[in-house]
Design a protein around this motif. Sequence first.
Motif, PDB file in Angstrom:
ATOM      1  N   PHE A 231      38.456 -45.110  35.132  1.00 35.55           N
ATOM      2  CA  PHE A 231      39.874 -45.469  35.157  1.00 35.55           C
ATOM      3  C   PHE A 231      40.495 -45.078  36.499  1.00 35.55           C
ATOM      4  O   PHE A 231      41.272 -45.842  37.080  1.00 35.55           O
ATOM      5  N   ARG A 234      39.079 -47.327  39.310  1.00 38.06           N
ATOM      6  CA  ARG A 234      39.659 -48.664  39.200  1.00 38.06           C
ATOM      7  C   ARG A 234      41.117 -48.661  39.647  1.00 38.06           C
ATOM      8  O   ARG A 234      41.568 -49.555  40.365  1.00 38.06           O
ATOM      9  N   ALA A 235      41.864 -47.623  39.240  1.00 35.14           N
ATOM     10  CA  ALA A 235      43.265 -47.504  39.661  1.00 35.14           C
ATOM     11  C   ALA A 235      43.369 -47.290  41.160  1.00 35.14           C
ATOM     12  O   ALA A 235      44.270 -47.833  41.821  1.00 35.14           O
ATOM     13  N   GLU A 238      43.041 -50.628  43.015  1.00 39.99           N
ATOM     14  CA  GLU A 238      44.268 -51.428  42.974  1.00 39.99           C
ATOM     15  C   GLU A 238      45.316 -50.853  43.919  1.00 39.99           C
ATOM     16  O   GLU A 238      46.041 -51.587  44.592  1.00 39.99           O
ATOM     17  N   ASP A 282      35.901 -53.441  43.906  1.00 35.92           N
ATOM     18  CA  ASP A 282      36.836 -54.438  43.397  1.00 35.92           C
ATOM     19  C   ASP A 282      36.135 -55.469  42.517  1.00 35.92           C
ATOM     20  O   ASP A 282      36.762 -56.097  41.663  1.00 35.92           O
ATOM     21  N   LEU A 286      34.683 -51.661  34.514  1.00 36.22           N
ATOM     22  CA  LEU A 286      34.664 -50.242  34.151  1.00 36.22           C
ATOM     23  C   LEU A 286      33.249 -49.802  33.767  1.00 36.22           C
ATOM     24  O   LEU A 286      32.820 -48.702  34.109  1.00 36.22           O
ATOM     25  N   ILE A 385      49.007 -45.203  41.345  1.00 30.57           N
ATOM     26  CA  ILE A 385      47.930 -44.723  40.479  1.00 30.57           C
ATOM     27  C   ILE A 385      48.501 -44.149  39.189  1.00 30.57           C
ATOM     28  O   ILE A 385      47.981 -44.395  38.089  1.00 30.57           O
ATOM     29  N   LEU A 388      49.524 -47.013  36.838  1.00 34.66           N
ATOM     30  CA  LEU A 388      48.382 -47.706  36.259  1.00 34.66           C
ATOM     31  C   LEU A 388      47.709 -46.882  35.166  1.00 34.66           C
ATOM     32  O   LEU A 388      47.223 -47.434  34.173  1.00 34.66           O
ATOM     33  N   PRO A 392      47.557 -48.200  31.062  1.00 36.17           N
ATOM     34  CA  PRO A 392      46.214 -48.698  31.418  1.00 36.17           C
ATOM     35  C   PRO A 392      46.020 -50.180  31.177  1.00 36.17           C
ATOM     36  O   PRO A 392      45.109 -50.791  31.748  1.00 36.17           O
ATOM     37  N   ARG A 394      47.742 -52.359  32.396  1.00 38.45           N
ATOM     38  CA  ARG A 394      47.961 -52.988  33.697  1.00 38.45           C
ATOM     39  C   ARG A 394      46.638 -53.173  34.441  1.00 38.45           C
ATOM     40  O   ARG A 394      46.463 -54.137  35.196  1.00 38.45           O
ATOM     41  N   LEU A 395      45.717 -52.228  34.265  1.00 38.90           N
ATOM     42  CA  LEU A 395      44.410 -52.348  34.900  1.00 38.90           C
ATOM     43  C   LEU A 395      43.652 -53.559  34.353  1.00 38.90           C
ATOM     44  O   LEU A 395      42.968 -54.280  35.082  1.00 38.90           O
ATOM     45  N   GLY A 398      45.551 -56.755  35.484  1.00 44.39           N
ATOM     46  CA  GLY A 398      45.660 -56.921  36.935  1.00 44.39           C
ATOM     47  C   GLY A 398      47.075 -56.915  37.426  1.00 44.39           C
ATOM     48  O   GLY A 398      47.423 -57.609  38.397  1.00 44.39           O
TER      49      GLY A 398
END
Length: 399
Positions: A231, A234-235, A238, A282, A286, A385, A388, A392, A394-395, A398
Amino acid sequence: MATEIKAPTFPESVADGTIATWHKKPGEAFSRDELIVDIETDKVVIEVVAPEDGVLSTIVKDEGETVLSEEVIGNFEAGASAAAAPAEAPAAEVPATEAASDDSSNSVLSPAVRKMVNEYGINADLIQGTGKNGRILKEDVQAFIENRSNQKATPSAAPAPAAAQGERVERREPMTRLRAKIANRLVEAQQNMAMLTTFNEVNMKPVMQLRSKYKDDFEKKHDVRLGFMSFFVRAAVEALKAFPAVNASIDGNDIVYHSYQDVGVAVSSPRGLVVPVLRNVDDMSLAQIEGGIREYGVKARDGKLSIDDMTGGTFTVSNGGVFGSLMSTPIVNPPQTAILGMHKIQDRPMAVDGEVVILPMMYLALSYDHRLIDGKEAVGFLVKIKELLEEPERLILGL
């Protein structure tokens, strides 16, 4: 005819290496692809294997000596057998009493091991060797030294005298190349960049609830556990796309902006903290991130990380929380210009809509190079971060 054994070709980021352990002695036979010698560099331990069947004839570079890229470190007789291998030097005739004394365990120790044993006053008979035929390796001596205080040594012919009451005992051991390199890089980073750290905190309840709800299904489908690191990575990706300066680096008077996100993930190994790199994050899910972190963790534990695994990286995520750290100021790894520090999740009273609520909170720290990244960008990056992780979905969407 003797064939040369050479050190491997080191990449530009590695200047030289040190012979760590010879796994074969002159006169010993080996098979193709069998491990012959370990070479320790600033980043990893490189295993040199036999190119073909043969017998080790001579050692040019002994344990502890420095070697350069493609330098000759030894020679072997290709296709020979141990019985046919020439002795390294003709044996001298010695008296019977002297020959008997040479039969002790100390006589088969390598120079590097013998030096350590003598330096620390260790009885070699107490060390359990893990090398071929029970040979004592440097790692065996190091492990014995580290565990000696917790071990009950067996009786020996000449036990070391007990320390007098109130005596202040000191122990000295050489710093590994990896630890020395880390020390130099940390000092250089603090001396050569305008490093600053900004903090924020994140409510981990939404991520924890999502993880708790789907972790079993996630593991069944992807054969990997769902942790918190994926997480955060990934955050971070972004946020890096939203704030490209945090993903950039300084090269002289130029700023190099990267269109990709290669994220280094700090993992613990027996030799210290190492930072292998997840590339093109990118494009990773996960599950792929978790799988990559798990693979690096296993390789770090087994000492199988390669130089390529730890070369490059545009940003780093470090999780001191696994060791119980509540807050820290991580140090940037040049030429990167920022690093994200995760910490321990701890229940704290928080004001929510005018009421006090107990929530699982985590402090986040972003250390950055102020020469390139302004405070506004650093704070915005960390807030992104936080948003996001507290939402979550939002992850996934996108957003």
